[in-house]
Design a protein around this motif. Structure first.
Motif: not given
Length: 248
Positions: A152-162, A211-216
């Motif tokens: 899984h990917g964890v969002p950062t300040a630059a991400s489009a999701i939280t 909300a767990t469905v996302g992409a890189g």
């Protein structure tokens, strides 16, 4: 631990395939290649392809009362409903995802079953980190097709999701004398995947958090599948010998 089996004395061949236009044929192709490797008519290989829109149900999904409604929901969203022979719950693929089938002969293939999940999960997380995604190994609450070795990917300040999102799902098929490790990487365009999975899981009455469905590219805006493939191959080449990598 190396992914490549040095006892084979043969590097992995690299096979890039375009989708055939028939998602069922493309899904079954991995099993056909596994049988060829088992028979010795083909050596160990990596098969890469970017699939047409597909909703791949697991074997358990077929037995649910809502399966037929879920299949209709997939079609209404433009995804071909299929049942795969390996893996858990329903997962969705499209051209913004990458499927990798890693196939090798091995006399006692079942012995390395658990270790392969652990090794590949680490390799795949490292590949996403190469392109700037903060990737971790392990399930996230409410994920679709849950697995202990999801990436899984964890969002950062630059991400489009939280919120964290699932990026890689894996499955294995082991037969006498060979194994297939199949992985789906979600790199781009999560919106249609989120919509179809939400509709399908609701039809099956299986809990899932959309909300767990996302992409890189939700985590690193501008990320594309071509650059991720390059990163993944670089990561692979640190662990194994690959031959015949063509220009895509």
């Amino acid at each position: 631990m190396s992914l490549w089996n040095p006892q084979l004395n043969t590097p992995l061949s690299y096979l890039w395939e375009e989708p055939s236009g028939d998602p069922g044929t493309d899904l079954d192709r991995g099993i056909s290649l596994l049988r060829e490797v088992q028979a010795g008519s083909r050596g160990p290989l990596l098969r890469f392809y970017r699939p047409d829109p597909t909703l791949a149900f697991g074997q358990r999904d077929v037995r649910l009362p809502g399966f037929e409604a879920a299949s209709r929901a997939a079609v209404e969203n433009g995804f071909a409903p299929l049942v795969r022979k390996a893996g858990g719950r329903a997962a969705a693929y499209h051209r913004g995802t990458l499927i990798v089938d890693h196939i090798e002969p091995q006399s006692e293939a079942v012995m390395g079953h658990q270790a392969r999940f652990e090794i590949f999960a680490k390799l795949y997380a490292d590949a996403f980190r190469r392109v700037g995604v903060q990737a971790e190994v392990g399930p996230i609450p409410g994920e679709y097709c849950p697995g202990d070795h999801s990436v899984h990917g964890v969002p950062t300040a630059a991400s489009a999701i939280t919120h964290p999102v699932k990026l890689v799902g894996t499955a294995q098929r082991v037969i006498s004398g060979a194994w297939l490790f199949s992985s789906v990487f979600v790199v781009e365009n999560s919106i249609p995947l989120r919509k179809v999975l939400d509709d399908v899981y609701q039809a099956m009455e299986v809990p899932m958090e959309p909300a767990t469905v996302g992409a890189g590219d939700d985590l690193v805006p501008g990320l594309n599948t071509e650059s991720f493939i390059d990163a993944l191959l670089e990561e692979y080449q640190q662990h194994i010998q690959i031959s015949g990598i063509p220009v895509r």
